[in-house]
Write an enzyme that holds these catalytic residues in place. Structure first.
Site, PDB file in Angstrom:
ATOM      1  N   ARG A  29      12.639   9.802  35.103  1.00 22.78           N
ATOM      2  CA  ARG A  29      12.999   9.477  33.738  1.00 22.78           C
ATOM      3  C   ARG A  29      13.295  10.670  32.855  1.00 22.78           C
ATOM      4  O   ARG A  29      13.023  10.470  31.523  1.00 22.78           O
ATOM      5  CB  ARG A  29      11.661   8.677  33.167  1.00 22.78           C
ATOM      6  CG  ARG A  29      11.385   7.295  33.863  1.00 22.78           C
ATOM      7  CD  ARG A  29      10.414   6.473  32.895  1.00 22.78           C
ATOM      8  NE  ARG A  29      10.241   5.208  33.698  1.00 22.78           N
ATOM      9  CZ  ARG A  29       9.276   4.704  34.420  1.00 22.78           C
ATOM     10  NH1 ARG A  29       8.414   5.927  34.836  1.00 22.78           N
ATOM     11  NH2 ARG A  29       9.155   3.595  34.983  1.00 22.78           N
ATOM     12  N   LYS A  80      26.562  12.371  26.751  1.00 21.52           N
ATOM     13  CA  LYS A  80      27.221  11.334  27.565  1.00 21.52           C
ATOM     14  C   LYS A  80      27.042  11.666  29.003  1.00 21.52           C
ATOM     15  O   LYS A  80      27.446  12.749  29.606  1.00 21.52           O
ATOM     16  CB  LYS A  80      28.379  10.903  27.322  1.00 21.52           C
ATOM     17  CG  LYS A  80      28.608   9.937  26.147  1.00 21.52           C
ATOM     18  CD  LYS A  80      29.899   9.281  26.038  1.00 21.52           C
ATOM     19  CE  LYS A  80      30.247   8.471  24.980  1.00 21.52           C
ATOM     20  NZ  LYS A  80      31.719   8.142  24.885  1.00 21.52           N
ATOM     21  N   GLU A 121      42.083  17.678  25.610  1.00 25.24           N
ATOM     22  CA  GLU A 121      40.876  17.328  24.983  1.00 25.24           C
ATOM     23  C   GLU A 121      40.712  18.174  23.546  1.00 25.24           C
ATOM     24  O   GLU A 121      40.182  17.676  22.574  1.00 25.24           O
ATOM     25  CB  GLU A 121      39.576  17.527  25.734  1.00 25.24           C
ATOM     26  CG  GLU A 121      39.727  16.414  26.834  1.00 25.24           C
ATOM     27  CD  GLU A 121      39.022  14.860  26.583  1.00 25.24           C
ATOM     28  OE1 GLU A 121      38.907  14.798  25.002  1.00 25.24           O
ATOM     29  OE2 GLU A 121      38.923  14.216  27.321  1.00 25.24           O
ATOM     30  N   LYS A 176      33.360  18.410  17.811  1.00 24.89           N
ATOM     31  CA  LYS A 176      32.510  17.282  18.566  1.00 24.89           C
ATOM     32  C   LYS A 176      30.997  17.513  18.302  1.00 24.89           C
ATOM     33  O   LYS A 176      30.484  16.314  18.143  1.00 24.89           O
ATOM     34  CB  LYS A 176      32.819  17.633  20.143  1.00 24.89           C
ATOM     35  CG  LYS A 176      31.670  16.595  21.173  1.00 24.89           C
ATOM     36  CD  LYS A 176      32.438  16.454  22.324  1.00 24.89           C
ATOM     37  CE  LYS A 176      31.702  15.063  23.066  1.00 24.89           C
ATOM     38  NZ  LYS A 176      31.994  15.168  24.651  1.00 24.89           N
ATOM     39  N   GLU A 206      27.214   6.641  19.797  1.00 20.29           N
ATOM     40  CA  GLU A 206      28.594   5.756  19.794  1.00 20.29           C
ATOM     41  C   GLU A 206      28.263   4.248  19.178  1.00 20.29           C
ATOM     42  O   GLU A 206      28.951   3.377  19.607  1.00 20.29           O
ATOM     43  CB  GLU A 206      29.121   5.752  21.138  1.00 20.29           C
ATOM     44  CG  GLU A 206      30.674   5.327  21.349  1.00 20.29           C
ATOM     45  CD  GLU A 206      30.968   5.651  22.698  1.00 20.29           C
ATOM     46  OE1 GLU A 206      32.060   6.482  22.780  1.00 20.29           O
ATOM     47  OE2 GLU A 206      30.821   4.827  23.383  1.00 20.29           O
ATOM     48  N   ARG A 212      31.531   7.705  16.393  1.00 19.55           N
ATOM     49  CA  ARG A 212      31.654   8.670  17.832  1.00 19.55           C
ATOM     50  C   ARG A 212      32.730   7.788  18.642  1.00 19.55           C
ATOM     51  O   ARG A 212      33.120   8.621  19.397  1.00 19.55           O
ATOM     52  CB  ARG A 212      30.450   8.676  18.545  1.00 19.55           C
ATOM     53  CG  ARG A 212      30.664   9.688  19.977  1.00 19.55           C
ATOM     54  CD  ARG A 212      29.181   9.866  20.521  1.00 19.55           C
ATOM     55  NE  ARG A 212      29.451  10.688  21.707  1.00 19.55           N
ATOM     56  CZ  ARG A 212      28.567  11.505  22.404  1.00 19.55           C
ATOM     57  NH1 ARG A 212      27.323  11.132  22.030  1.00 19.55           N
ATOM     58  NH2 ARG A 212      28.951  12.030  23.324  1.00 19.55           N
ATOM     59  N   ASN A 232      37.117   8.506  21.562  1.00 16.07           N
ATOM     60  CA  ASN A 232      37.847   7.987  22.844  1.00 16.07           C
ATOM     61  C   ASN A 232      39.099   7.942  22.350  1.00 16.07           C
ATOM     62  O   ASN A 232      39.971   7.039  23.278  1.00 16.07           O
ATOM     63  CB  ASN A 232      37.104   6.648  22.844  1.00 16.07           C
ATOM     64  CG  ASN A 232      35.596   6.675  23.489  1.00 16.07           C
ATOM     65  OD1 ASN A 232      35.423   7.190  24.342  1.00 16.07           O
ATOM     66  ND2 ASN A 232      35.050   5.855  22.725  1.00 16.07           N
ATOM     67  N   HIS A 286      41.675   7.372  25.386  1.00 16.25           N
ATOM     68  CA  HIS A 286      40.958   7.169  26.502  1.00 16.25           C
ATOM     69  C   HIS A 286      41.259   5.902  26.888  1.00 16.25           C
ATOM     70  O   HIS A 286      40.880   5.424  28.429  1.00 16.25           O
ATOM     71  CB  HIS A 286      39.512   7.651  26.300  1.00 16.25           C
ATOM     72  CG  HIS A 286      39.191   8.995  26.352  1.00 16.25           C
ATOM     73  ND1 HIS A 286      39.909   9.798  25.553  1.00 16.25           N
ATOM     74  CD2 HIS A 286      38.463   9.593  27.200  1.00 16.25           C
ATOM     75  CE1 HIS A 286      39.381  10.989  25.667  1.00 16.25           C
ATOM     76  NE2 HIS A 286      38.567  11.131  26.919  1.00 16.25           N
ATOM     77  N   HIS A 302      41.734   6.267  30.816  1.00 18.23           N
ATOM     78  CA  HIS A 302      40.677   5.722  31.741  1.00 18.23           C
ATOM     79  C   HIS A 302      41.388   4.876  32.815  1.00 18.23           C
ATOM     80  O   HIS A 302      41.331   4.917  34.049  1.00 18.23           O
ATOM     81  CB  HIS A 302      39.572   5.191  31.338  1.00 18.23           C
ATOM     82  CG  HIS A 302      38.525   6.034  30.974  1.00 18.23           C
ATOM     83  ND1 HIS A 302      37.298   5.741  30.018  1.00 18.23           N
ATOM     84  CD2 HIS A 302      38.469   7.247  30.822  1.00 18.23           C
ATOM     85  CE1 HIS A 302      36.784   6.969  29.643  1.00 18.23           C
ATOM     86  NE2 HIS A 302      37.448   8.001  30.169  1.00 18.23           N
ATOM     87  N   HIS A 308      41.961  14.410  34.320  1.00 15.51           N
ATOM     88  CA  HIS A 308      41.323  13.448  33.311  1.00 15.51           C
ATOM     89  C   HIS A 308      42.174  13.810  32.131  1.00 15.51           C
ATOM     90  O   HIS A 308      42.745  13.017  31.205  1.00 15.51           O
ATOM     91  CB  HIS A 308      39.814  13.822  33.139  1.00 15.51           C
ATOM     92  CG  HIS A 308      39.366  13.160  31.689  1.00 15.51           C
ATOM     93  ND1 HIS A 308      39.170  11.715  31.635  1.00 15.51           N
ATOM     94  CD2 HIS A 308      38.865  13.598  30.539  1.00 15.51           C
ATOM     95  CE1 HIS A 308      38.798  11.287  30.488  1.00 15.51           C
ATOM     96  NE2 HIS A 308      38.656  12.358  29.788  1.00 15.51           N
TER      97      HIS A 308
END
Length: 356
Positions: free
Chosen positions: A119, A141, A183, A225, A235, A239, A243, A246, A250, A263
């Site tokens: 955890r 993330k 990015e 960022k 998010e 936030r 994206n 993206h 993606h 990417h």
């Protein structure tokens, strides 16, 4: 040296940008840990593990190295489960520090493993690519991929520290520098027109690793960022602007089976497409897309989106399982102008209609 702080109350942490910090890692470490496990790839480990180990040796702790495949092939539940098992075999506990040493995929994977083993164990990110410097290592993330889509399985889990050594970029292939620059450009396009204008003047020097320019590029991009993440860690709203590019990016990666396209390359195509769609929807003034595409072109990035004609159903499916989908509508990040973006709700069909 530059230090950017991600402000999250008692979970705030520094992003240290300093030449040579790989070899002085012990100076940055403040956590009370009993052993250290470095997650890296054979190639990156061969280049930088010895320097990192040397920088940590003065701590007198057991230090272990666990290897994972290069690139997106590492980001699977199978690899994560293997790492969980190897940590257990080492007797790792909640005082075991996990260090992600590598590119964006390694940062994502190491963060996911650190967040799920017992955890949660302490985590430090030591990114070795430009893309990981400004994106994957900062913000908390973590994720692995699933056959149905990219980053479908993941957590929000902040590191204790991010250590960025710009010197490592000298070993990075030019294609990967360009991918990371996508990015960087994204941050300026969606948040800071002044930074975007600065990149229009300095992008080539940054790609050529001019010492002052690349350090400033990283610091300013990370600062954007960090500001966004500090305002919206999980998010919930703001936030989501990160994206930008993206949704399509993606989908391009997913349809390609996470092979053959970097990417950042996919995000660059996605940003160009999103800017053009923003103009068609009347959200952005004419010329917005042209300005963005011009900078992406100068960074050596492809800006023409793929032809959907033979794979449109695959793209629709990939967009439909995007994490940003709510009630069959995608939270699509559109530009209002350079330096300002917003989320609009569109169906996958409405998005791809913009390519016809």
């Amino acid at each position: 040296m530059s230090t950017v702080t991600v402000m999250l109350n008692d979970r705030s942490y520094p992003v240290v940008i300093r030449s040579g910090c790989l070899g002085n890692a012990a100076e940055l470490l403040s956590e009370d840990v009993d052993r250290i496990v470095v997650v890296t790839t054979p190639r990156v480990g061969g280049l930088y593990f010895d320097a990192l180990e040397g920088g940590l040796r003065s701590l007198g702790l057991d230090l272990h190295r666990l290897s994972v495949p290069d690139g997106e092939r590492a980001k699977t539940m199978r690899t994560a489960s293997r790492l969980h098992g190897e940590l257990a075999d080492l007797g790792a506990d909640r005082q075991t520090l996990i260090i992600g040493l590598g590119g964006g995929a390694v940062c994502d994977l190491a963060g996911f493993v650190a967040s799920t083993y017992m955890r949660g164990t302490p985590l430090i990110q030591v990114p070795t690519t430009l893309l990981a410097h400004v994106d994957a290592s900062v913000g908390g993330k973590t994720a692995v991929n699933h056959p149905r889509g990219k980053n479908l399985i993941g957590t929000f889990y902040q590191p204790h520290l991010v250590a960025i050594d710009p010197d490592v970029l000298a070993s990075l292939p030019a294609r990967d520098r360009r991918s990371g620059m996508a990015e960087v450009i994204k941050h300026g396009a969606l948040w800071d027109e002044g930074f975007f204008s600065w990149l229009e003047e300095n992008v080539q020097a940054a790609l050529e690793l001019d010492t002052e320019i690349i350090s400033e590029t990283i610091a300013r991009s990370v600062a954007i960022k960090a500001e966004v993440v500090s305002l919206d860690e999980r998010e919930g709203g703001l936030r989501a602007l990160l994206n930008f590019g993206h949704t399509l990016g993606h989908a391009i990666e997913s349809v390609a089976g996470f092979r053959g396209v970097r990417h950042g390359e996919a995000v660059a195509m996605g940003m160009a497409f999103a800017a053009e769609l923003s103009e068609r929807l009347g959200l952005a003034p004419k010329g917005t897309a042209e300005r963005l595409i011009s900078l992406l072109d100068r960074a050596g990035l492809r800006t023409t989106a793929p032809d959907w004609s033979e794979q449109k159903s695959a793209y629709l499916q990939a967009i439909a399982v995007d994490k940003k989908v709510r009630s069959q509508k995608v939270g699509f990040v559109a530009l209002r102008e350079i330096g300002r973006a917003e989320v609009v709700r569109l169906s996958p069909e409405e998005i791809l209609a913009g390519a016809e």
